[in-house]
Scaffold this active site. Structure first.
Site, PDB file in Angstrom:
ATOM      1  N   ASP A 134      41.128  -9.881  -3.324  1.00 50.76           N
ATOM      2  CA  ASP A 134      40.233  -9.911  -4.726  1.00 50.76           C
ATOM      3  C   ASP A 134      38.829  -9.523  -4.590  1.00 50.76           C
ATOM      4  O   ASP A 134      38.407  -9.795  -3.463  1.00 50.76           O
ATOM      5  CB  ASP A 134      40.477 -11.301  -5.542  1.00 50.76           C
ATOM      6  CG  ASP A 134      39.993 -12.338  -4.780  1.00 50.76           C
ATOM      7  OD1 ASP A 134      39.858 -12.378  -3.281  1.00 50.76           O
ATOM      8  OD2 ASP A 134      39.284 -13.188  -5.203  1.00 50.76           O
ATOM      9  N   GLU A 167      40.168 -15.609  -3.201  1.00 49.17           N
ATOM     10  CA  GLU A 167      38.961 -16.255  -2.784  1.00 49.17           C
ATOM     11  C   GLU A 167      37.781 -16.279  -3.274  1.00 49.17           C
ATOM     12  O   GLU A 167      36.824 -17.333  -3.426  1.00 49.17           O
ATOM     13  CB  GLU A 167      38.711 -15.267  -1.342  1.00 49.17           C
ATOM     14  CG  GLU A 167      37.917 -16.147  -0.188  1.00 49.17           C
ATOM     15  CD  GLU A 167      36.416 -15.584  -0.497  1.00 49.17           C
ATOM     16  OE1 GLU A 167      35.506 -16.318   0.340  1.00 49.17           O
ATOM     17  OE2 GLU A 167      35.882 -14.800  -1.474  1.00 49.17           O
TER      18      GLU A 167
END
Length: 439
Positions: free
Chosen positions: A100, A176
């Site tokens: 991400d 994350e």
């Protein structure tokens, strides 16, 4: 005098040679690495939408002959695990990077109230490119540039004929950056860190002796990181129908709690200054400065205007060093709010994540391996990363939480060159060889 990063008697599995460096360097194709980083970086992959980039990494691993699998809390947001080596007796090393990337929300309403039009129009949110010898784009900075480096590092080891005694794990994880479940945004669809490296550790079939969170660190290293707690401070008052409101001259006497925000924000800011100054944490592994900021304010509803509101909420983000718990800041904030002239308040920790650090003795073989690899590539040993990198959450925290000694280290964070990528890949490959050993 600079403090040494590891004890002088630290033992490592394998000492790299000039011949090793030459062989692996020759196996790294800078153009291939740059193309990989740009391709990965240009796959849309904001939090909650990592499926396409995950599929790309999985296919890349299989195409390049690595044993690979997927492991996810949901099918749409899998962790990708590749393996190499492990044919002998040696330590296992795990690389991780997140799929991400920082990005505006997919909700235009949220974006409208968070970003200026100029910020929203920045092409670096979703595009990556090479210009004037520099790489650009937030996805590449964080974190698919470093991810590409360790993927190519593993390929170079394989191409150069280095069979590792210990096992090398190559992992790409969702979530994350975030988000976090919050109020009406609840449930598994909004999970962040819980379904990434943390889920991978528990359910990914990995056994690591050491771990490296590959992230831009400007060539530095740290083995500690901050956590955080997000508090919702609700300020209570009374909503009064505007036509019958007798507004007081003194702002602090107004029944609407929105009018209390001035003194509340001032008090929270003064507290945050003290908190940051009093709780800095310095070790051989870095400096962690627990920062504080008000992230959001919510009060009333413009759809039902005309009567003020009974409740105004302030959301404040408080950093936690590896030695702190949320209880400390909770009690301090309670004291601050108790001293204000308000009708009432409530403090709730909406998200809590502790910071962590590696045991300095346990992590020293990994640090020594990294230092020797960096010296071989850059001509000087690695130094401690800037305090910003040891004052934030990165997924080395997950492994240090689980007593797997872990560091975060990598290439320049911003505007790296293709040559920087190649150097980072070589450093990662040499570190893996040193940790895992030759078979």
């Amino acid at each position: 005098m600079t403090r040494p990063l590891y004890p002088s008697d630290t033992q490592i599995a394998y000492t790299i040679t000039d011949e090793d460096v030459a062989k692996i360097k020759a196996a790294i194709d800078t153009e291939e690495l740059t193309d990989l980083a740009l391709t990965l970086g240009n796959i849309p992959s904001q939090s909650r939408y990592e499926a396409e980039s995950a599929a790309f990494v999985f296919d890349w691993l299989q195409t390049n002959g690595f044993k690979s699998r997927q492991c996810g809390a949901t099918p749409e947001r899998p962790n990708i695990i590749g393996e190499y080596g492990g044919t002998g007796v040696g330590k296992n090393l795990l690389f991780t990077a997140h799929l991400d990337t920082e990005s505006p929300s997919d909700d235009p309403h949220i974006n409208q109230h968070r970003f200026s039009p100029e910020t929203l129009s920045n092409p670096e949110w979703k595009q990556c490119w090479l210009e004037d010898g520099k790489l650009h784009g937030f996805p590449l900075y964080n974190d698919r540039g470093p991810m590409s480096c360790f993927l190519i590092a593993a390929k170079a080891l394989k191409k150069a004929g280095f069979d590792l005694a210990g096992k090398l794990y190559l992992t790409a994880c969702p979530g994350e950056i975030g988000p976090e479940p919050m109020e009406q945004w609840e449930g598994v669809d909004y999970l962040g860190k819980d379904i990434g490296a943390n889920y991978l550790f528990h359910h990914g079939g990995v056994i690591a002796d050491y771990a490296i969170a590959a992230e831009g660190c400007d060539w530095g290293v740290t083995w500690q990181g901050c956590g955080y707690v997000l508090y919702r401070i609700q300020i209570f008052g009374e909503g009064v129908f505007t036509p019958i409101l007798d507004a007081p001259k003194e702002v602090h006497k107004h029944p609407n709690p929105i009018y209390k925000l001035g003194p509340v924000i001032d008090a929270l800011h003064q507290w945050s200054q003290r908190y940051e100054q009093e709780n800095g944490y310095e070790t051989a592994g870095g400096i962690s400065n627990p920062k504080v900021q008000i992230d959001a304010i919510k009060a009333g509803s413009p759809m039902s205007f005309g009567a003020g509101t009974d409740v105004c909420s302030v959301y404040i983000d408080v950093g936690l060093t590896p030695q702190q718990t949320a209880a400390q800041s909770y009690h301090e904030l309670k004291d601050v709010m108790s001293g204000l002239d308000i009708a009432g308040f409530e403090i709730e920790p909406m998200v809590v994540r502790n910071g962590y650090e590696a045991n300095p003795t346990d992590v020293s073989p990994l640090v020594k391996s990294l230092c020797e690899a960096t010296t071989a590539v850059n001509g000087s040993p690695v130094e401690l990363a800037h305090p910003a990198y040891s004052s934030m959450w990165r997924d080395h925290n997950v492994f240090n939480m689980q007593r797997v000694p872990a560091i975060t280290t990598g290439m320049p964070r911003f505007a790296a060159t293709p040559e920087d990528l190649a150097k980072s890949a070589l450093i990662y490959a040499l570190t893996a060889l040193s940790v895992c050993g030759k078979q």
